[in-house]
Design a protein around this motif. Structure first.
Motif: not given
Length: 324
Positions: A162-167, A285-288, A310-324
């Motif tokens: 998840p961290v590498l994916r977000d990065n 997770p960060l999303v909270v 930082y608040l929306n670095p990519y589309p929220h549909e990807l859900g990446l910040r649910n896992f970091i």
């Protein structure tokens, strides 16, 4: 009331990818390594440009496998596993340089793990006698990155982290922003504006880089524009390659909270502080805490802070910040 705009794609982002990850049967044995994540998730955001360096330089399908071979600390060469006189090193290097220099539309590149041409790291290197030597980088991708050092690259297998994916995905979208807003319309103003909205995302990835680039831009207007831009984006992408952590995200969340400290009542401030602390401790997770922060920023934040990528670095549909 300020507005926090979600990132909405006007068109898909061009990203290079190893052809076998798209299911193309180009591997040495005639097979493929189809990636469900690339095809079923990231394809909603990315427009892929497939490359198979080994096929591109004239090797057939199926073909004799190649591997990296090096004597001592010498730079590895790509040799045939059956016939060691087959040496395709120079052709792979030239193709890597060609793609790096000519494919300037790319915003990122997803690579096949372990490949002697495309592997980003930990590719097996052998002694000439066939015994394991060390680990290295695929020949093609080494030349690609030397020719285009700003380009975000990542191995498909590492996107499971998840961290590498977000990065990686954050870097692709930041680089796309640069290409569209600064490179397409060069000016000192656009350079400063880019840094202004990316600064807290940069802080999350590398605090020292955030400080260095802030100081650099204070003097950048004294440099020729193209030189100032080139030095900036090289350093920006290098700093962004650092992985954000709970510690660095917490630091950014506290900075953003600081913009509202005079507006929030004690109960709201305490709610935010508790959410950030729960995140720091790994309980959520960060999303909270980010969802809470966005809620109050819409009400009390300035236009400047609400425009932070930082608040929306990519589309929220990807859900990446649910896992970091």
């Amino acid at each position: 009331m300020a507005e926090i705009k979600p990132l909405v794609l006007e068109q898909k982002i061009p990203v290079g990818i190893s052809s076998c990850l798209l299911g193309e049967q180009v591997r040495y044995n005639g097979g493929h390594k189809r990636s469900r994540y690339c095809l079923e998730v990231l394809a909603d955001c990315f427009s892929y440009r497939p490359y198979c360096p080994e096929v591109a330089i004239g090797l057939g399908v199926p073909r004799e496998p190649i591997r990296l071979v090096a004597e001592g600390d010498d730079q590895p060469r790509a040799l045939g596993t059956v016939d060691a006189t087959v040496d395709v090193t120079d052709r792979l290097l030239e193709y890597g340089r060609q793609i790096g220099e000519s494919s300037t539309e790319l915003r990122g590149y997803i690579l096949m793990k372990g490949s002697p041409s495309c592997g980003m790291e930990r590719v097996k290197v052998y002694h000439p006698n066939g015994m394991p030597n060390t680990a290295g980088t695929g020949i093609f991708v080494r030349a690609l990155c030397e020719a285009n050092p700003e380009l975000p690259v990542e191995e498909e297998a590492r996107l499971n982290d998840p961290v590498l994916r977000d990065n990686f995905i954050a870097r692709v979208f930041a680089y796309d922003d640069w290409k569209r807003s600064v490179e397409a319309d060069p000016s000192y103003h656009n350079l400063i504006q880019f840094h202004s909205r990316q600064k807290y995302l940069l802080m999350a990835h590398h605090y020292q880089g955030y400080r260095e680039l802030g100081r650099y831009l204070a003097e950048a207007h004294q440099l020729p524009l193209q030189q100032a831009m080139q030095q900036y984006i090289q350093n920006f992408m290098q700093h962004m390659a650092h992985r954000a952590s709970r510690k660095t995200h917490t630091n950014v969340l506290m900075h953003l909270l600081g913009y509202m400290k005079k507006s929030l009542d004690p109960d709201c401030k305490q709610e935010l502080l508790e959410g950030i602390e729960q995140y720091r401790l790994g309980q959520v997770p960060l999303v909270v805490p980010l969802a809470l922060l966005k809620h109050y920023l819409k009400r009390y934040g300035s236009e400047y802070v609400c425009e932070q990528t930082y608040l929306n670095p990519y589309p929220h549909e990807l859900g990446l910040r649910n896992f970091i």
